[in-house]
Scaffold this motif. Structure first.
Motif, PDB file in Angstrom:
ATOM      1  N   ALA A 127     -41.560  -2.725   5.421  1.00  0.00           N
ATOM      2  CA  ALA A 127     -41.788  -1.420   4.788  1.00  0.00           C
ATOM      3  C   ALA A 127     -41.935  -0.326   5.838  1.00  0.00           C
ATOM      4  O   ALA A 127     -41.430   0.788   5.670  1.00  0.00           O
ATOM      5  N   PHE A 128     -42.619  -0.664   6.936  1.00  0.00           N
ATOM      6  CA  PHE A 128     -42.813   0.308   8.018  1.00  0.00           C
ATOM      7  C   PHE A 128     -41.476   0.724   8.621  1.00  0.00           C
ATOM      8  O   PHE A 128     -41.179   1.918   8.748  1.00  0.00           O
ATOM      9  N   PHE A 129     -40.652  -0.251   9.000  1.00  0.00           N
ATOM     10  CA  PHE A 129     -39.391   0.059   9.659  1.00  0.00           C
ATOM     11  C   PHE A 129     -38.421   0.750   8.708  1.00  0.00           C
ATOM     12  O   PHE A 129     -37.676   1.654   9.109  1.00  0.00           O
ATOM     13  N   SER A 130     -38.415   0.321   7.442  1.00  0.00           N
ATOM     14  CA  SER A 130     -37.540   0.956   6.465  1.00  0.00           C
ATOM     15  C   SER A 130     -37.916   2.423   6.274  1.00  0.00           C
ATOM     16  O   SER A 130     -37.047   3.315   6.264  1.00  0.00           O
ATOM     17  N   THR A 131     -39.219   2.686   6.121  1.00  0.00           N
ATOM     18  CA  THR A 131     -39.686   4.062   5.955  1.00  0.00           C
ATOM     19  C   THR A 131     -39.452   4.878   7.208  1.00  0.00           C
ATOM     20  O   THR A 131     -39.063   6.052   7.143  1.00  0.00           O
ATOM     21  N   TYR A 132     -39.673   4.264   8.366  1.00  0.00           N
ATOM     22  CA  TYR A 132     -39.478   4.972   9.636  1.00  0.00           C
ATOM     23  C   TYR A 132     -38.031   5.417   9.806  1.00  0.00           C
ATOM     24  O   TYR A 132     -37.766   6.585  10.139  1.00  0.00           O
ATOM     25  N   LEU A 133     -37.090   4.522   9.570  1.00  0.00           N
ATOM     26  CA  LEU A 133     -35.679   4.859   9.759  1.00  0.00           C
ATOM     27  C   LEU A 133     -35.221   5.943   8.783  1.00  0.00           C
ATOM     28  O   LEU A 133     -34.568   6.915   9.177  1.00  0.00           O
ATOM     29  N   SER A 134     -35.573   5.763   7.516  1.00  0.00           N
ATOM     30  CA  SER A 134     -35.146   6.748   6.519  1.00  0.00           C
ATOM     31  C   SER A 134     -35.814   8.101   6.757  1.00  0.00           C
ATOM     32  O   SER A 134     -35.174   9.152   6.628  1.00  0.00           O
ATOM     33  N   SER A 135     -37.098   8.088   7.137  1.00  0.00           N
ATOM     34  CA  SER A 135     -37.819   9.341   7.383  1.00  0.00           C
ATOM     35  C   SER A 135     -37.272  10.064   8.604  1.00  0.00           C
ATOM     36  O   SER A 135     -37.157  11.297   8.607  1.00  0.00           O
ATOM     37  N   SER A 136     -36.942   9.328   9.649  1.00  0.00           N
ATOM     38  CA  SER A 136     -36.400   9.948  10.860  1.00  0.00           C
ATOM     39  C   SER A 136     -35.122  10.708  10.549  1.00  0.00           C
ATOM     40  O   SER A 136     -34.934  11.859  10.977  1.00  0.00           O
ATOM     41  N   ILE A 137     -34.232  10.073   9.783  1.00  0.00           N
ATOM     42  CA  ILE A 137     -32.957  10.707   9.442  1.00  0.00           C
ATOM     43  C   ILE A 137     -33.178  11.895   8.515  1.00  0.00           C
ATOM     44  O   ILE A 137     -32.610  12.981   8.713  1.00  0.00           O
ATOM     45  N   ARG A 138     -34.021  11.711   7.522  1.00  0.00           N
ATOM     46  CA  ARG A 138     -34.282  12.798   6.568  1.00  0.00           C
ATOM     47  C   ARG A 138     -34.891  14.006   7.260  1.00  0.00           C
ATOM     48  O   ARG A 138     -34.432  15.145   7.082  1.00  0.00           O
ATOM     49  N   PHE A 139     -35.925  13.787   8.052  1.00  0.00           N
ATOM     50  CA  PHE A 139     -36.610  14.899   8.706  1.00  0.00           C
ATOM     51  C   PHE A 139     -35.706  15.601   9.714  1.00  0.00           C
ATOM     52  O   PHE A 139     -35.772  16.828   9.865  1.00  0.00           O
ATOM     53  N   LEU A 140     -34.871  14.837  10.404  1.00  0.00           N
ATOM     54  CA  LEU A 140     -33.976  15.460  11.379  1.00  0.00           C
ATOM     55  C   LEU A 140     -33.006  16.417  10.692  1.00  0.00           C
ATOM     56  O   LEU A 140     -32.785  17.539  11.171  1.00  0.00           O
ATOM     57  N   PHE A 141     -32.445  15.999   9.567  1.00  0.00           N
ATOM     58  CA  PHE A 141     -31.537  16.890   8.846  1.00  0.00           C
ATOM     59  C   PHE A 141     -32.293  18.063   8.222  1.00  0.00           C
ATOM     60  O   PHE A 141     -31.753  19.171   8.126  1.00  0.00           O
ATOM     61  N   LEU A 142     -33.542  17.837   7.788  1.00  0.00           N
ATOM     62  CA  LEU A 142     -34.338  18.929   7.235  1.00  0.00           C
ATOM     63  C   LEU A 142     -34.582  20.022   8.266  1.00  0.00           C
ATOM     64  O   LEU A 142     -34.699  21.198   7.920  1.00  0.00           O
ATOM     65  N   LEU A 143     -34.656  19.653   9.539  1.00  0.00           N
ATOM     66  CA  LEU A 143     -34.886  20.633  10.598  1.00  0.00           C
ATOM     67  C   LEU A 143     -33.646  21.469  10.894  1.00  0.00           C
ATOM     68  O   LEU A 143     -33.723  22.423  11.680  1.00  0.00           O
ATOM     69  N   ALA A 144     -32.512  21.144  10.277  1.00  0.00           N
ATOM     70  CA  ALA A 144     -31.248  21.855  10.495  1.00  0.00           C
ATOM     71  C   ALA A 144     -30.981  22.003  11.992  1.00  0.00           C
ATOM     72  O   ALA A 144     -30.905  23.115  12.510  1.00  0.00           O
ATOM     73  N   PRO A 145     -30.827  20.879  12.713  1.00  0.00           N
ATOM     74  CA  PRO A 145     -30.839  20.910  14.178  1.00  0.00           C
ATOM     75  C   PRO A 145     -29.769  21.779  14.823  1.00  0.00           C
ATOM     76  O   PRO A 145     -30.071  22.517  15.775  1.00  0.00           O
ATOM     77  N   PHE A 146     -28.541  21.748  14.327  1.00  0.00           N
ATOM     78  CA  PHE A 146     -27.485  22.514  14.990  1.00  0.00           C
ATOM     79  C   PHE A 146     -27.602  24.006  14.710  1.00  0.00           C
ATOM     80  O   PHE A 146     -27.221  24.828  15.542  1.00  0.00           O
TER      81      PHE A 146
END
Length: 209
Positions: free
Chosen positions: A4-23
């Motif tokens: 559960a930890f790794f699944s949440t970590y991976l999905s959250s990392s991707i979601r939050f990165l796109f939410l930050l609108a990096p480019f």
């Protein structure tokens, strides 16, 4: 528990990165820090990412309390936050050169680290709502830990892109960065649709189930 930890970590990392609108943020960072020395740019990066992290952590935990105080359900907030996030995605796809959080041109400032770089470029109104929704959806300790670590990882990735912004500009050019910003907007639109549809289905199940 670890799964559960790794699944949440991976999905959250991707979601939050796109939410930050990096480019989009990289493009604005280059414009706002044009003419500054490398040392000054490093200070701006550190301050902006630190401010975004502090605000992100607060929002991550405050969601359930705020929903209880103002008397709204998580599903209702999902619909509202998802709708606002969709407008942000549309703004990124259609322009890519304006402040995606407010729709207004970005002003030049002497100190751009916290405002406008961290707020509202990284953490804008739509991002605030999405972070609160994601934080409220996580219940167990392993999920919350994975979500927080995902937020930290996303901000570290954002910082790395800002450190490499000069290189990215030389390799990709302004048009390349704008194209990547539009692609980020498309991903955000899909995330917004998922949040809204989850809110609608949850609302219907709760009300009529």
């Amino acid at each position: 528990m670890l799964a559960a930890f790794f699944s949440t970590y991976l999905s959250s990392s991707i979601r939050f990165l796109f939410l930050l609108a990096p480019f989009f943020v990289v493009t604005m960072f280059l414009a706002l820090t044009r003419g500054q020395s490398a040392t000054e740019k490093v200070v701006v990066i550190r301050r902006s990412c630190t401010a975004a992290l502090i605000l992100g952590v607060v929002l991550f935990f405050i969601g359930p309390l705020l929903f209880s105080v103002i008397g709204i359900t998580l599903n209702s907030f999902r619909i509202g936050a998802g709708s606002l996030l969709f407008l942000t995605a549309v703004s990124l796809v259609t322009s890519g050169t304006r402040n995606h959080a407010t729709g207004l041109p970005v002003e030049d400032r002497e100190d751009v680290a916290v405002v406008p770089l961290a707020i509202p470029m990284m953490i804008g109104p739509a991002t605030i709502g999405a972070i609160m929704v994601y934080g409220a959806e996580l219940n167990s300790f392993s999920e919350v830990s994975g979500g927080l670590l995902g937020l930290l990882t996303a901000l570290l990735g954002m910082a790395a892109l800002l450190y490499l912004s000069g290189y990215l500009e030389r390799v990709m050019g302004k048009n390349g960065l704008n194209i990547m910003s539009k692609i980020s907007g498309l991903v955000l639109s899909a995330m917004a649709a998922e949040i809204v549809l989850t809110g609608i289905s949850g609302f219907i199940a709760t009300t009529y189930g």
